[in-house]
Each structure stands twice: as C-alpha cells, then as structure tokens.
Design a protein around this motif. Structure first.
Motif, short mmCIF file in Angstrom:
data_model
loop_
_atom_site.label_atom_id
_atom_site.label_comp_id
_atom_site.label_asym_id
_atom_site.label_seq_id
_atom_site.Cartn_x
_atom_site.Cartn_y
_atom_site.Cartn_z
N ASN A 174 0.80 -1.22 0.00
CA ASN A 174 0.00 0.00 0.00
C ASN A 174 0.84 1.28 0.00
OD1 ASN A 174 -2.82 -1.19 0.29
ND2 ASN A 174 -1.79 -2.09 2.06
N ASP A 176 3.50 3.51 -3.23
CA ASP A 176 3.59 3.78 -4.67
C ASP A 176 5.00 3.44 -5.15
OD1 ASP A 176 2.79 4.59 -7.20
OD2 ASP A 176 3.37 6.69 -6.86
N CYS A 178 8.09 1.47 -7.07
CA CYS A 178 8.24 1.04 -8.46
C CYS A 178 9.48 0.18 -8.60
CB CYS A 178 8.29 2.25 -9.39
SG CYS A 178 9.64 3.40 -9.04
N GLU A 196 2.28 -6.02 -1.87
CA GLU A 196 1.06 -5.86 -2.66
C GLU A 196 0.54 -4.42 -2.61
OE1 GLU A 196 -1.64 -8.70 -1.05
OE2 GLU A 196 -1.98 -7.59 0.80
N ASN A 197 -0.29 -4.10 -3.61
CA ASN A 197 -0.90 -2.76 -3.72
C ASN A 197 0.13 -1.65 -3.90
OD1 ASN A 197 -3.55 -3.78 -3.50
ND2 ASN A 197 -3.41 -3.76 -1.26
N ASN A 198 1.13 -1.94 -4.70
CA ASN A 198 2.05 -0.94 -5.25
C ASN A 198 1.91 -1.06 -6.76
OD1 ASN A 198 4.02 0.31 -3.05
ND2 ASN A 198 3.72 -1.85 -2.51
N SER A 199 1.07 -0.24 -7.36
CA SER A 199 0.67 -0.45 -8.75
C SER A 199 1.83 -0.37 -9.74
CB SER A 199 -0.41 0.56 -9.14
OG SER A 199 0.07 1.90 -9.03
N ARG A 200 2.92 0.30 -9.38
CA ARG A 200 4.06 0.43 -10.29
C ARG A 200 5.18 -0.55 -9.99
NH1 ARG A 200 6.75 5.57 -10.69
NH2 ARG A 200 6.43 5.89 -8.46
#
Length: 217
Positions: A174, A176, A178, A196-200
C-alpha cells in the motif's frame, strides 16, 4: 598512606568523568527527542511530559531507557500525532524500538534513521510519509521488523536492505513503489503480500536481468 589517597582520588575522578559523560549522552538524547516534539502537532498532549529541563528523558511518558539511562524505546503508535520526523533522531544510537505507526506523519523519512544500528523494530506504517525509502536503512544491521506499509512512499526498494541478515518481517504494501522486488539475501523468504498494492511495482527479479526500470522514480 599518600599512595592510598592518590588512588582514591583517581577513582573518584574517574567516576566523576563517567557520570559527566553519561549526563552528556542522555542530554543529547533528550535534545533529539525534544526536537522531535517541536516538529509534531500533539492534540492529545501525549508529549506533555517531554520536559527539556530534566536531566534525561527517562522519566518522560512513552520513552523507555536501559540501566545506563540510554533511550532504547520510543512508543508513540496511534497517538494522533501529525508533523514530520527530524534528522536529530540519528543521535539515539541505543534505540531498539521506534514505534510511530497509525499517526498522520508526513514528509520524507530522514536518512539519519539509518544510523540507529541497535534498532530491532521500525514501525512507521499507516502514516502519510512521502519520498523514497532511505538507502541508509541497509546499515540497520540489527533490524528484525520493518513495517512501512500504508504510506505514500515512492521509488525503488533499496537493494541494501537485502544484506540485513536479521531481517524477518517486512511490509511495504500500500505505497507507490516502483521497479522490481529483490529476491536475494533476507528478501528471499518474504511473501508477495509484503509488497502488494504498489501499482508500479513489478514482480520478483530474475537473476541475470536488469533489476531496475530506468523510468522508476
């Protein structure tokens, strides 16, 4: 008789020097924690006892010291605090537990936290920290628990962290972040849910491939 008196005076002098050094040490720790207090907004007055005029911070609420009056714990989790951390925290060289989870802290995590080589647990989760995870964290050679989840951290996962052999539990979910997830050293046993929940953030690295995307910031 003169010799005995001389030895006695030397012993008293040595004790006095030791006491002064201990006092200077605890004063520097108190100064560092008071600098933290000044940088925080404290609507519940949990830091009311943090009085800089005292000899040391060992009587302050939420601060624990060892038998040498050296600060080993700061427990300020879920205390409704806002504001930012200060580089002066790097003075707390005997600190083992830094618990600041579930507050509203903002700004970058100071790289000076990497100086705390006695640190066993670093819990900064559920705040609003921004910026990258300091590479200096790789120097936290005693660290067992590193929980940075639910912030707004960006950038790559520092590969320096994989060299911390004591590291057992990591949570960076959770954010950001990368790049890719390291799989060597202490990171070889970590579950995917830690990231998890790091979209990059891409999947685990493959040996022999470039570990970072050039566009990762």
């Amino acid at each position: 008789m003169i010799m005995e008196k001389s030895y006695g005076e030397l012993a008293m002098f040595a004790l006095a020097i030791a006491a002064l050094l201990s006092l200077a040490h605890t004063n520097s720790e108190g100064d560092a924690l008071y600098a933290l207090r000044l940088s925080l907004t404290d609507p519940s007055n949990v830091l009311q006892s943090w009085d800089p005029t005292l000899v040391n911070p060992c009587t302050w609420f939420h601060v624990t010291c060892d038998s040498q009056n050296q600060v080993i714990r700061v427990d300020l989790g879920n205390a409704r605090l806002s504001g930012s951390l200060v580089p002066e925290l790097g003075v707390l060289l005997n600190l083992q537990y830094l618990e600041l989870y579930k507050n509203s802290l903002t700004g970058h995590i100071p790289s000076e936290v990497g100086k705390l080589q006695s640190l066993v647990s670093l819990d900064l989760y559920h705040n609003n920290f921004t910026g990258s995870i300091p590479r200096s964290f790789g120097k936290l050679s005693s660290l067992v628990f590193l929980r940075l989840n639910s912030n707004r951290l960006t950038g790559r996962i520092p590969r320096e962290l994989t060299s911390i052999t004591s590291l057992k539990a990591v949570d960076m979910s959770n954010n950001d972040l990368c790049g890719t997830i390291p799989v060597t050293g202490s990171f070889s046993h970590l579950a995917a849910k830690s990231f998890e929940n790091n979209s990059r953030l891409n999947g685990p690295e493959l040996e022999g491939f470039v570990p970072y995307e050039m566009s990762c910031h």
